[in-house]
Design a protein around this motif. Structure first.
Motif, PDB file in Angstrom:
ATOM      1  N   TYR A  78     -12.561   3.654   4.165  1.00  0.00           N
ATOM      2  CA  TYR A  78     -13.637   3.086   3.371  1.00  0.00           C
ATOM      3  C   TYR A  78     -14.860   3.996   3.424  1.00  0.00           C
ATOM      4  CZ  TYR A  78     -10.829  -1.175   3.439  1.00  0.00           C
ATOM      5  OH  TYR A  78      -9.811  -2.085   3.288  1.00  0.00           O
ATOM      6  N   PHE A  86      -6.068   5.850   1.167  1.00  0.00           N
ATOM      7  CA  PHE A  86      -5.203   5.115   2.087  1.00  0.00           C
ATOM      8  C   PHE A  86      -3.909   5.881   2.274  1.00  0.00           C
ATOM      9  CE2 PHE A  86      -4.323   3.548  -2.173  1.00  0.00           C
ATOM     10  CZ  PHE A  86      -2.937   3.535  -2.248  1.00  0.00           C
ATOM     11  N   GLN A  90      -6.589   2.682   6.207  1.00  0.00           N
ATOM     12  CA  GLN A  90      -7.463   2.339   5.091  1.00  0.00           C
ATOM     13  C   GLN A  90      -8.807   3.017   5.335  1.00  0.00           C
ATOM     14  OE1 GLN A  90      -7.509  -1.999   4.456  1.00  0.00           O
ATOM     15  NE2 GLN A  90      -5.598  -2.095   5.626  1.00  0.00           N
ATOM     16  N   LEU A  95     -12.794   1.011  -0.689  1.00  0.00           N
ATOM     17  CA  LEU A  95     -11.614   1.810  -0.372  1.00  0.00           C
ATOM     18  C   LEU A  95     -11.633   3.091  -1.185  1.00  0.00           C
ATOM     19  CD1 LEU A  95      -8.878   1.568   1.276  1.00  0.00           C
ATOM     20  CD2 LEU A  95      -7.845   0.881  -0.906  1.00  0.00           C
ATOM     21  N   HIS A 129      -8.817  -3.274   7.821  1.00  0.00           N
ATOM     22  CA  HIS A 129      -9.106  -4.158   6.689  1.00  0.00           C
ATOM     23  C   HIS A 129     -10.539  -3.887   6.260  1.00  0.00           C
ATOM     24  CE1 HIS A 129     -11.427  -6.820   9.383  1.00  0.00           C
ATOM     25  NE2 HIS A 129     -10.433  -6.673  10.238  1.00  0.00           N
ATOM     26  N   SER A 130     -10.979  -4.536   5.196  1.00  0.00           N
ATOM     27  CA  SER A 130     -12.272  -4.192   4.596  1.00  0.00           C
ATOM     28  C   SER A 130     -13.457  -4.548   5.477  1.00  0.00           C
ATOM     29  CB  SER A 130     -12.413  -4.890   3.233  1.00  0.00           C
ATOM     30  OG  SER A 130     -12.392  -6.300   3.390  1.00  0.00           O
ATOM     31  N   PHE A 177       0.848  -1.198   0.000  1.00  0.00           N
ATOM     32  CA  PHE A 177       0.000   0.000   0.000  1.00  0.00           C
ATOM     33  C   PHE A 177       0.888   1.255   0.000  1.00  0.00           C
ATOM     34  CE2 PHE A 177      -3.286  -2.933   0.924  1.00  0.00           C
ATOM     35  CZ  PHE A 177      -4.521  -2.304   0.867  1.00  0.00           C
ATOM     36  N   GLY A 190      -7.085  -6.187   2.735  1.00  0.00           N
ATOM     37  CA  GLY A 190      -6.552  -5.213   3.673  1.00  0.00           C
ATOM     38  C   GLY A 190      -6.028  -5.789   4.968  1.00  0.00           C
ATOM     39  N   LEU A 239      -6.384   1.112  -5.343  1.00  0.00           N
ATOM     40  CA  LEU A 239      -5.054   0.605  -5.009  1.00  0.00           C
ATOM     41  C   LEU A 239      -4.298   0.213  -6.270  1.00  0.00           C
ATOM     42  CD1 LEU A 239      -2.985  -0.228  -2.877  1.00  0.00           C
ATOM     43  CD2 LEU A 239      -4.140  -2.454  -2.735  1.00  0.00           C
TER      44      LEU A 239
END
Length: 702
Positions: A613, A631, A611, A628, A677-678, A80, A570, A130
């Motif tokens: 979202y 970031f 991250q 996303l 993370h997602s 990332f 993520g 990304l």
């Protein structure tokens, strides 16, 4: 330029001797392509090389040529980190120029739509933001060295099995919001000199003669001024392809005929293709070669390479991308000075796995073995980075033993005696060859569970070309995703295991529980189709329905369908802890900015990724799942706090409007969430109301 000189630059054979093909000019270095010099005009010969993971030397044609094998693009995506991406691109550009190459066929921007895709290791992620940002930075790094970069494979080239017959079917809006957006961001950020369509069809038209994609979108809406080259053996016509916007027929000897030679000349003479189109084909190449600096300062073979320094940097890049998936009981970092460490894995004594195909870099000491695939350059490549020796250097153990794992009884006996077992699991992929299913092949999962049953201090390192399912991870305390880690991979892995390196990578793809969680669990039979150019066609064109998931690729599909994966997009653990505070969201029309503070709350230095979202909630139209939108990677000392300021990519929030031909932001409430993370719902969130508005087109910087 004379007409002969022009036509010499719009088609060409592969620049590698092939039995039955025309001999190469003496000046050709031996690579992907060679276009002759026009000495009377001061235009040098143009030599092209593969690919994103380093400068290739297929078949060792260039005796003594050296190159650094970078980590796979997936591992780069796991960082990332646009700065690392730019630096790895610069490394490739330097080495390409030093070897005489003016064009590097590098810049894989395809989204990972198929978890089983054979070339996923050449691509960055399943997320358009990304992928676009990392690819764009890598392309910019290459071109800063005076070498043209090529973004590929434009577009929706999601699979390898049947790739020359696959027809990617996708609605315009879904395409614009996913695959095309990834390419658009990469092209805006990297400004590549060239773009390469894939072998596939898109909505019924071959990618290399798809006028809507090439003329209307790429060259029209996006204002792209570079040239469009076909993939090798992916041209299907002369007049149609030329008028659709294809500028160069690459690898013409792989096609049924040299379409951009006699047949195209005839079309020009008969007035079916205007002379101005031929001039445009050549002008686009020359303009980009001038812009990047190739024609004023041509690359010359024999430049000085700092292979040792570049290899060290490749190791550092791998260290920033390795993903610690699991670490129960803080087994890692492992203590040094143990009595006995056991290393298990088929190649763990000699090297780390690399993906197969045209992108395979073969540094000195590389070994290979037959893969059993009927494909040029399809040997299974092992980079000379020995996990066994790296672990010996890091562990300082009394004994570090090796066993390849093929004899289960001997392996379990040795594992039971060890203080620590490190298992290297391999999953190999290649160009023209998709993975069958998503499980580790050859019974490796069963072996891992058996080893964990006799030794609870077991670490598994996954060397893979993409996502794999990990049902065996329930039995194992520590798991590391290494993907294909490149020339310094073993040292990077050993550094993470024994604590010299604090892991900081985050998964760029979702690891599913099973193939049944994917949009298309049924796979093509490789024997019932054709996957490579220059081969006899087997079967018919096969439609691939990408409208099943549409723009909800990867983790968005999992969220939409309520599937819980083994490890989400993520995901990534560290040996320290972090906290995000002071979330502030400001909006000016469709432009959102998120700010706050990241703190290292642990006792050792490390890096993390904020991250961010976004999802639309309580709107008049259908809500969409979190995706996303921004970031930032931050390195922090223990106790250190740094401000974070992230500007959203507004097209991520918006939807494509077919009627008005642009991205439009729907009015309503939007939820911004900062996560690790997602699926992380524990991070700070804030809601903001936005007014409906068109998203201005990004200005062309090309």
């Amino acid at each position: 330029m004379s007409e002969d000189e022009k036509f010499a630059w719009i088609s060409g054979p592969i620049a590698i001797p092939i039995p039955g093909h025309a001999p190469l000019p003496d000046e050709a270095l031996g690579s992907a392509a060679y276009y002759p010099a026009i000495e009377r005009l001061g235009i040098p010969a143009i030599q092209q090389s593969d690919a994103s993971l380093g400068v290739t030397n297929p078949g060792g044609i260039r005796s003594g040529a050296e190159a650094t094998a970078l980590p796979s693009s997936l591992l780069l995506g796991a960082t990332f980190d646009v700065d690392t991406a730019r630096a790895t691109g610069a490394l490739v550009g330097r080495q390409a120029r030093a070897q005489g190459f003016a064009v590097q066929l590098a810049g894989g921007a395809n989204l990972v739509r198929e978890a089983t895709g054979g070339r996923n290791f050449e691509y960055v992620s399943e997320d358009p933001l990304l992928t676009g940002k990392i690819t764009g930075a890598s392309v910019a790094g290459i071109q800063e060295q005076g070498v043209v970069s090529t973004v590929k494979h434009f577009t929706a080239n999601g699979q390898e099995t049947g790739r020359v017959l696959a027809d990617s079917r996708i609605a315009e809006a879904a395409h614009r919001e996913s695959d095309l957006l990834a390419f658009q961001i990469a092209i805006e950020d990297g400004q590549p000199g060239s773009v390469m369509p894939g072998y596939n069809l898109i909505n019924g038209y071959w990618a290399s003669e798809n006028a809507h994609l090439i003329n209307d979108i790429l060259k029209g809406e996006w204002g792209y001024r570079g040239w469009v080259m076909s993939d090798w053996g992916a041209t299907h016509s002369s007049e149609k392809a030329a008028l659709a916007g294809l500028d160069v027929q690459s690898g013409a000897d792989f096609d049924p005929e040299v379409y951009f030679a006699g047949p195209l000349r005839e079309a020009v003479l008969e007035g079916r293709v205007p002379q101005s189109r031929i001039d445009d084909m050549v002008r686009r190449q020359l303009r980009e070669l001038f812009r990047v600096g190739v024609l004023d300062n041509p690359p010359v073979p024999g430049g000085v390479l700092d292979i040792a320094g570049d290899n060290a940097f490749a190791q550092a890049a791998a260290e920033r991308g390795l993903v610690l998936l699991k670490n129960d009981g803080d087994l890692l970092p492992a203590a040094t000075g143990l009595s006995r460490v056991l290393v298990v894995g088929r190649h763990a004594d000699t090297g780390v796995l690399a993906g197969g195909g045209s992108s395979a870099v073969t540094p000195a000491g590389t070994t290979s073995e037959p893969s059993g695939i009927d494909r040029t350059w399809a040997d299974r490549v092992i980079h000379p980075s020995s996990p066994l020796e790296a672990i010996r250097a890091e562990a300082h153990a009394t004994h570090v033993d090796f066993i390849d794992g093929t004899d289960t009884t001997r392996t379990l006996e040795a594992a039971a005696r060890a203080d620590l077992v490190v298992v290297f699991a391999e999953e190999w992929r290649a160009e023209g060859y998709d993975m069958q299913g998503v499980s580790l092949p050859d019974g490796q999962g069963d072996l891992i569970e058996a080893i964990a049953a006799v030794n609870p201090r077991t670490v598994v390192v996954i060397e893979s070309g993409g996502a794999v399912s990990t049902p065996w991870a329930r039995s194992v305390p520590a798991v590391i995703a290494a993907f294909y880690p490149g020339i310094g991979g073993a040292q990077a892995i050993a550094g993470v295991i024994f604590g010299r390196v604090n892991p900081s990578g985050h998964l760029p793809v979702t690891f599913p529980k099973s193939i049944d969680q994917l949009p298309r669990p049924e796979q093509l039979d490789p024997a019932a189709t054709t996957s490579n150019p220059n081969q006899d066609i087997v079967g018919d064109i096969v439609e691939i329905d990408y409208d099943i998931e549409g723009s909800d690729v990867g983790y968005r599909w999992f969220a939409r369908e309520g599937h819980y994966p083994d490890f989400p997009f993520g995901w990534g653990l560290s040996y320290t802890t972090f906290a995000f505070s002071g979330l502030t969201v400001t909006a000016h029309g469709p432009d959102l900015r998120v700010s706050g503070y990241l703190s290292n709350t642990g006792d050792r230095a490390g890096a993390t990724v904020a991250q961010i979202y976004v999802a639309r909630v309580n709107s008049d139209t259908a809500d969409y799942v979190h995706r996303l939108a921004g970031f930032a990677r931050v390195d922090l000392e223990p106790g250190e706090t740094q401000p974070v300021d992230v500007v959203f990519e507004p097209r991520i929030l918006a939807s494509w409007n077919d009627t008005e031909g642009g991205f439009h932001l729907s009015g309503g409430n939007y939820e911004i969430r900062v996560g690790t993370h997602s699926l992380d719902e524990d991070g700070p969130t804030q809601r903001i109301e936005l007014t409906a508005a068109p998203v201005p087109a990004a200005p062309s910087r090309h």
